[in-house]
Design a protein around this motif. Sequence first.
Motif, PDB file in Angstrom:
ATOM      1  N   ASP A   1     -33.801  31.018  11.119  1.00 17.28           N
ATOM      2  CA  ASP A   1     -33.076  31.921  10.230  1.00 17.28           C
ATOM      3  C   ASP A   1     -33.454  31.633   8.776  1.00 17.28           C
ATOM      4  OD1 ASP A   1     -30.199  33.607  10.140  1.00 17.28           O
ATOM      5  OD2 ASP A   1     -30.574  32.352   8.385  1.00 17.28           O
ATOM      6  N   GLY A   2     -33.697  32.690   7.994  1.00 17.02           N
ATOM      7  CA  GLY A   2     -34.138  32.501   6.616  1.00 17.02           C
ATOM      8  C   GLY A   2     -33.152  31.741   5.758  1.00 17.02           C
ATOM      9  N   ILE A   3     -31.862  31.966   5.961  1.00 16.39           N
ATOM     10  CA  ILE A   3     -30.849  31.212   5.212  1.00 16.39           C
ATOM     11  C   ILE A   3     -30.884  29.748   5.625  1.00 16.39           C
ATOM     12  CG2 ILE A   3     -28.382  30.972   4.713  1.00 16.39           C
ATOM     13  CD1 ILE A   3     -29.708  33.451   3.483  1.00 16.39           C
ATOM     14  N   ALA A   4     -31.099  29.486   6.905  1.00 15.55           N
ATOM     15  CA  ALA A   4     -31.173  28.102   7.375  1.00 15.55           C
ATOM     16  C   ALA A   4     -32.357  27.366   6.744  1.00 15.55           C
ATOM     17  CB  ALA A   4     -31.288  28.070   8.892  1.00 15.55           C
ATOM     18  N   VAL A   5     -33.482  28.063   6.615  1.00 13.26           N
ATOM     19  CA  VAL A   5     -34.672  27.450   6.015  1.00 13.26           C
ATOM     20  C   VAL A   5     -34.375  27.041   4.569  1.00 13.26           C
ATOM     21  CG1 VAL A   5     -37.065  27.832   5.298  1.00 13.26           C
ATOM     22  CG2 VAL A   5     -36.279  28.687   7.516  1.00 13.26           C
ATOM     23  N   PHE A   6     -33.814  27.972   3.793  1.00 16.40           N
ATOM     24  CA  PHE A   6     -33.471  27.628   2.414  1.00 16.40           C
ATOM     25  C   PHE A   6     -32.401  26.549   2.365  1.00 16.40           C
ATOM     26  CE2 PHE A   6     -30.373  28.140  -1.023  1.00 16.40           C
ATOM     27  CZ  PHE A   6     -31.164  27.688  -2.073  1.00 16.40           C
ATOM     28  N   ASN A   7     -31.396  26.662   3.228  1.00 15.14           N
ATOM     29  CA  ASN A   7     -30.287  25.705   3.222  1.00 15.14           C
ATOM     30  C   ASN A   7     -30.786  24.273   3.421  1.00 15.14           C
ATOM     31  OD1 ASN A   7     -27.143  25.520   3.400  1.00 15.14           O
ATOM     32  ND2 ASN A   7     -27.883  24.274   5.103  1.00 15.14           N
ATOM     33  N   ARG A   8     -31.781  24.091   4.289  1.00 18.24           N
ATOM     34  CA  ARG A   8     -32.322  22.743   4.512  1.00 18.24           C
ATOM     35  C   ARG A   8     -32.963  22.200   3.238  1.00 18.24           C
ATOM     36  NH1 ARG A   8     -33.639  25.015   9.547  1.00 18.24           N
ATOM     37  NH2 ARG A   8     -35.799  25.449   8.952  1.00 18.24           N
TER      38      ARG A   8
ATOM     39  N   MET B   1     -22.977  22.482   3.343  1.00 19.69           N
ATOM     40  CA  MET B   1     -24.384  22.763   3.678  1.00 19.69           C
ATOM     41  C   MET B   1     -24.772  22.150   5.016  1.00 19.69           C
ATOM     42  SD  MET B   1     -26.359  22.405   0.058  1.00 19.69           S
ATOM     43  CE  MET B   1     -25.390  22.678  -1.422  1.00 19.69           C
ATOM     44  N   ARG B   2     -24.272  20.961   5.295  1.00 23.72           N
ATOM     45  CA  ARG B   2     -24.561  20.345   6.599  1.00 23.72           C
ATOM     46  C   ARG B   2     -23.953  21.156   7.731  1.00 23.72           C
ATOM     47  NH1 ARG B   2     -23.438  14.061   4.758  1.00 23.72           N
ATOM     48  NH2 ARG B   2     -25.524  13.664   3.885  1.00 23.72           N
ATOM     49  N   ALA B   3     -22.766  21.711   7.495  1.00 26.42           N
ATOM     50  CA  ALA B   3     -22.144  22.554   8.521  1.00 26.42           C
ATOM     51  C   ALA B   3     -22.962  23.818   8.748  1.00 26.42           C
ATOM     52  CB  ALA B   3     -20.718  22.906   8.089  1.00 26.42           C
ATOM     53  N   LEU B   4     -23.480  24.410   7.680  1.00 27.35           N
ATOM     54  CA  LEU B   4     -24.349  25.578   7.820  1.00 27.35           C
ATOM     55  C   LEU B   4     -25.616  25.221   8.585  1.00 27.35           C
ATOM     56  CD1 LEU B   4     -24.108  27.226   4.282  1.00 27.35           C
ATOM     57  CD2 LEU B   4     -23.418  28.275   6.446  1.00 27.35           C
ATOM     58  N   ASP B   5     -26.189  24.073   8.267  1.00 26.61           N
ATOM     59  CA  ASP B   5     -27.407  23.630   8.941  1.00 26.61           C
ATOM     60  C   ASP B   5     -27.179  23.493  10.442  1.00 26.61           C
ATOM     61  OD1 ASP B   5     -30.151  22.622   8.916  1.00 26.61           O
ATOM     62  OD2 ASP B   5     -29.272  20.674   9.348  1.00 26.61           O
TER      63      ASP B   5
ATOM     64  N   ALA C   1     -24.048  24.882  -6.850  1.00 27.06           N
ATOM     65  CA  ALA C   1     -23.935  25.016  -5.393  1.00 27.06           C
ATOM     66  C   ALA C   1     -22.913  26.073  -5.004  1.00 27.06           C
ATOM     67  CB  ALA C   1     -23.557  23.667  -4.780  1.00 27.06           C
ATOM     68  N   GLU C   2     -21.825  26.137  -5.768  1.00 30.43           N
ATOM     69  CA  GLU C   2     -20.768  27.102  -5.433  1.00 30.43           C
ATOM     70  C   GLU C   2     -21.272  28.541  -5.475  1.00 30.43           C
ATOM     71  OE1 GLU C   2     -16.768  24.606  -6.809  1.00 30.43           O
ATOM     72  OE2 GLU C   2     -17.734  25.999  -8.213  1.00 30.43           O
ATOM     73  N   ARG C   3     -22.237  28.828  -6.330  1.00 30.88           N
ATOM     74  CA  ARG C   3     -22.777  30.200  -6.413  1.00 30.88           C
ATOM     75  C   ARG C   3     -23.524  30.563  -5.129  1.00 30.88           C
ATOM     76  NH1 ARG C   3     -21.655  33.627 -10.612  1.00 30.88           N
ATOM     77  NH2 ARG C   3     -20.551  32.463 -12.224  1.00 30.88           N
ATOM     78  N   TYR C   4     -24.314  29.643  -4.604  1.00 32.54           N
ATOM     79  CA  TYR C   4     -24.998  29.885  -3.327  1.00 32.54           C
ATOM     80  C   TYR C   4     -23.986  30.025  -2.189  1.00 32.54           C
ATOM     81  CZ  TYR C   4     -26.997  28.215   1.096  1.00 32.54           C
ATOM     82  OH  TYR C   4     -27.315  28.044   2.418  1.00 32.54           O
ATOM     83  N   LEU C   5     -23.030  29.121  -2.129  1.00 28.98           N
ATOM     84  CA  LEU C   5     -22.049  29.157  -1.049  1.00 28.98           C
ATOM     85  C   LEU C   5     -21.172  30.410  -1.139  1.00 28.98           C
ATOM     86  CD1 LEU C   5     -21.080  25.376  -1.049  1.00 28.98           C
ATOM     87  CD2 LEU C   5     -22.478  26.575   0.650  1.00 28.98           C
ATOM     88  N   ALA C   6     -20.923  30.898  -2.345  1.00 29.21           N
ATOM     89  CA  ALA C   6     -20.166  32.146  -2.502  1.00 29.21           C
ATOM     90  C   ALA C   6     -20.941  33.325  -1.940  1.00 29.21           C
ATOM     91  CB  ALA C   6     -19.834  32.379  -3.976  1.00 29.21           C
ATOM     92  N   ALA C   7     -22.266  33.317  -2.094  1.00 30.67           N
ATOM     93  CA  ALA C   7     -23.093  34.376  -1.508  1.00 30.67           C
ATOM     94  C   ALA C   7     -23.030  34.324   0.018  1.00 30.67           C
ATOM     95  CB  ALA C   7     -24.540  34.245  -1.994  1.00 30.67           C
ATOM     96  N   VAL C   8     -23.081  33.125   0.572  1.00 31.48           N
ATOM     97  CA  VAL C   8     -22.961  32.955   2.030  1.00 31.48           C
ATOM     98  C   VAL C   8     -21.600  33.473   2.506  1.00 31.48           C
ATOM     99  CG1 VAL C   8     -22.815  31.255   3.892  1.00 31.48           C
ATOM    100  CG2 VAL C   8     -24.559  31.012   2.115  1.00 31.48           C
TER     101      VAL C   8
ATOM    102  N   ASP D   1     -19.864  15.706  -2.625  1.00 31.30           N
ATOM    103  CA  ASP D   1     -19.753  15.425  -1.195  1.00 31.30           C
ATOM    104  C   ASP D   1     -19.229  16.639  -0.436  1.00 31.30           C
ATOM    105  OD1 ASP D   1     -20.609  12.849  -1.658  1.00 31.30           O
ATOM    106  OD2 ASP D   1     -18.603  11.980  -1.712  1.00 31.30           O
ATOM    107  N   ALA D   2     -18.323  17.382  -1.061  1.00 29.37           N
ATOM    108  CA  ALA D   2     -17.747  18.559  -0.406  1.00 29.37           C
ATOM    109  C   ALA D   2     -18.791  19.649  -0.206  1.00 29.37           C
ATOM    110  CB  ALA D   2     -16.574  19.088  -1.228  1.00 29.37           C
TER     111      ALA D   2
END
Length: 228
Positions: free
Chosen positions: A29-36, A18-22, A68-75, A12-13
């Motif tokens: 934005d390319g990150i937004a496209v992948f994030n969705r 990801m919802r906040a990023l969206d 998920a943490e690996r993607y969010l760490a890149a962000v 849930d966290a």
Amino acid sequence: MVQLEHLTAPVDAVVARMRALDAALPARDGIAVFNRVYLAVTEEIDRCLDAGEFPDPRAATALDVRFAERYLAAVDAVAADRRPPACWRPLFQLRRHPGVRPLQFALAGINAHIGHDLALAVVDACRTLGCEPADLEDEFDRVGDLLVSLEERIREDLMPGPDLLQIADPLTHLLGSWSLERARDATWAAARALWALRHCGDVAEEFTERLDAAVGFAGRMLLTPLPG
């Protein structure tokens, strides 16, 4: 029910992140496209956990969250003006390029996340759970199946229509060279190799760096700008 809520709370966290990023990123934005795309996958995993569809929910949760943490760490790295892993750099560098299509952004993000992050997430989860990669194979396959099931829908939703054949023809050629299923198979082999090398110091580090660089190279090819 308390135990189930305890298990799904970390998922849930990451969904909330990801919802906040969206909500914060421009839609194109390319990150937004992948994030969705990734948000849809993670929400489906959360639903499967709630429905008891994973044989080992603790293992599924650990793998999903470490992934998920690996993607969010890149962000977070980019937000802090630090360099993300090589696999993510092409997407961050080209995220606003007008010649790169949304489908390219989506698949380049999947390439980085599956090709590099998932292999490392398997190792992370094994360390967390005190198990071997073989113990996570069912959960690995389930996550991979969810991504494969979404890939066809992603291609259908984001591929330009018949009025844009001058774009679709080179796009079809470019993206036909990459396969999620092949990437998933390679990732499982990489995860097993990384686990076997975990006590080998410099060798493990070099293997990880080369994996990162190779996935980044593939991502750069997927993001080749096309004529408008």
